[in-house]
Scaffold this active site. Structure first.
Site, PDB file in Angstrom:
ATOM      1  N   SER A 136       6.929  -1.655  -9.021  1.00  0.00           N
ATOM      2  CA  SER A 136       5.625  -1.554  -8.363  1.00  0.00           C
ATOM      3  C   SER A 136       4.534  -2.182  -9.229  1.00  0.00           C
ATOM      4  O   SER A 136       4.596  -3.376  -9.545  1.00  0.00           O
ATOM      5  CB  SER A 136       5.345  -0.091  -8.037  1.00  0.00           C
ATOM      6  OG  SER A 136       4.297   0.045  -7.118  1.00  0.00           O
ATOM      7  N   ASP A 141      10.043  -0.398   2.520  1.00  0.00           N
ATOM      8  CA  ASP A 141       9.027  -0.030   1.535  1.00  0.00           C
ATOM      9  C   ASP A 141       7.692   0.157   2.261  1.00  0.00           C
ATOM     10  O   ASP A 141       7.143  -0.798   2.819  1.00  0.00           O
ATOM     11  CB  ASP A 141       8.920  -1.130   0.480  1.00  0.00           C
ATOM     12  CG  ASP A 141       8.090  -0.737  -0.721  1.00  0.00           C
ATOM     13  OD1 ASP A 141       7.063  -0.063  -0.534  1.00  0.00           O
ATOM     14  OD2 ASP A 141       8.457  -1.120  -1.848  1.00  0.00           O
ATOM     15  N   HIS A 170      10.268   2.550  -1.220  1.00  0.00           N
ATOM     16  CA  HIS A 170       9.601   2.060  -2.424  1.00  0.00           C
ATOM     17  C   HIS A 170      10.218   2.665  -3.684  1.00  0.00           C
ATOM     18  O   HIS A 170      10.472   1.965  -4.655  1.00  0.00           O
ATOM     19  CB  HIS A 170       8.114   2.408  -2.352  1.00  0.00           C
ATOM     20  CG  HIS A 170       7.302   1.828  -3.447  1.00  0.00           C
ATOM     21  ND1 HIS A 170       7.153   0.465  -3.625  1.00  0.00           N
ATOM     22  CD2 HIS A 170       6.560   2.413  -4.436  1.00  0.00           C
ATOM     23  CE1 HIS A 170       6.370   0.235  -4.667  1.00  0.00           C
ATOM     24  NE2 HIS A 170       6.001   1.393  -5.180  1.00  0.00           N
TER      25      HIS A 170
END
Length: 328
Positions: A147, A277, A306
């Protein structure tokens, strides 16, 4: 309460330290100065340093874990927002068992690092990583980022000294750029990130409960196997960090354009992303990053969320290991 007031209030918040193996957070302000200094490094029975800090040029203390043989291949893990090095516990333990040296740090303002009110942007994040790599004298290390950590990896690797990095992996990562614009019509509207900021100011504790209980791990999907422990661990990590740093980091992960960084990187990069995601939408991230990289490999995971490193560690760890041991 406006953002300026939030910033002023959060500056006074002191860093917390996590006791080794105990998982009990202690307020640093409650410790005598001598006791706090003693936490700067902790060794295991063999005398190897397993938890420590570096102090950056601007005086920020960056917490890191460093496990395994110091002459082994090093893997450096970079966590997402608003978490800490602890988000990599599964991968750290797995790759330690595979004979690697595993390192993970708390980004400034996050976890056990200094709750900074300045420097909460990608240039400084990458500079902090460079100082850590210099301090540990890392050579040909593999950098893995999830991320926001994926953006940090890309920004660092594009600027790293020759010989410091051999490969990189970005997982559910924010590059090339998240926010919608004329140049990025598939991005998320700025109002989405304004909503993040408003929720953080209004009730950070509740916001940090809602994110993992819902979209982060896909626990809001029909038939999802919800883990209360995972939700609480996400909340624990988030609440360890500083509100001002977390607020600033929203801009850093959403508005930083990593396009030129991706183009500069010459070494092999594995781009991993779940196509369900809900935090970093797949279509506007992974495929675009892979195309910009000179040696990028895209691996898509149907139906995964995610936080797939946590929900599906066996799948992710196996693919990471294959990439680490591969010739390219």
């Amino acid at each position: 309460m406006n953002a300026t007031t939030i910033a002023q209030n959060s500056i006074t918040t002191t860093r917390r330290d996590l006791l080794v193996g105990g998982g009990v957070a202690l307020a640093a302000a409650a410790l005598p100065r001598v006791a706090l200094a003693a936490t700067k490094s902790t060794a295991n029975e063999q005398g190897n340093l397993i938890m420590s800090y570096i102090t950056t040029k601007d005086g920020t203390e960056i917490f890191y874990k460093d496990w395994g043989p110091k002459d082994a291949q090093a893997i450096v893990f970079h966590h997402g927002w608003p978490l800490s090095a602890d988000d990599w516990d599964n991968q750290m333990m797995f790759f330690l068992g595979q004979g690697f040296r595993v390192i993970a740090h708390d980004r400034r303002g996050h976890g056990r690092s200094t709750q900074t009110d300045t420097g909460n942007e990608m240039d400084t994040y990458a500079a902090d990583v460079a100082e850590l790599a210099e301090k540990l004298d890392l050579k040909n290390a593999i950098h893995v980022g999830h991320s926001t950590g994926g953006g940090e990896v890309v920004h660092y690797v594009a600027r790293s000294k020759p010989g410091r990095v051999s490969k990189a992996v970005i997982i559910g990562a924010v590059p090339p750029i998240m926010v919608k614009s004329e140049n990025n019509p598939g991005g998320l509207p700025i109002e989405v990130f304004d909503g993040f900021r408003a929720a953080l100011i209004a009730n950070r504790a509740q916001f940090f409960r809602d994110v993992p209980a819902g979209p982060f791990y896909g626990f809001n999907r029909a038939g999802a196997e919800v883990s209360e422990g995972v939700i609480q661990n996400w909340w624990r990590q988030g609440m360890m960090g500083g509100a001002k740093a977390h607020y600033d980091c929203i801009k850093a992960f959403s508005e930083t354009d990593f396009t030129e960084d991706l183009k500069k990187i010459e070494l092999p990069v594995l781009v991993m992303h779940g196509d369900d995601d809900q935090i970093v939408p797949y279509a506007d991230s992974a495929p675009l990053s892979a195309k910009l990289l000179k040696k990028g490999t895209l691996k898509t995971y149907p139906g995964l969320p995610h936080g797939m490193c946590t929900t599906h560690p066996d799948v992710i760890n196996a693919d990471l290991l294959a990439f680490f041991k591969g010739s390219s």
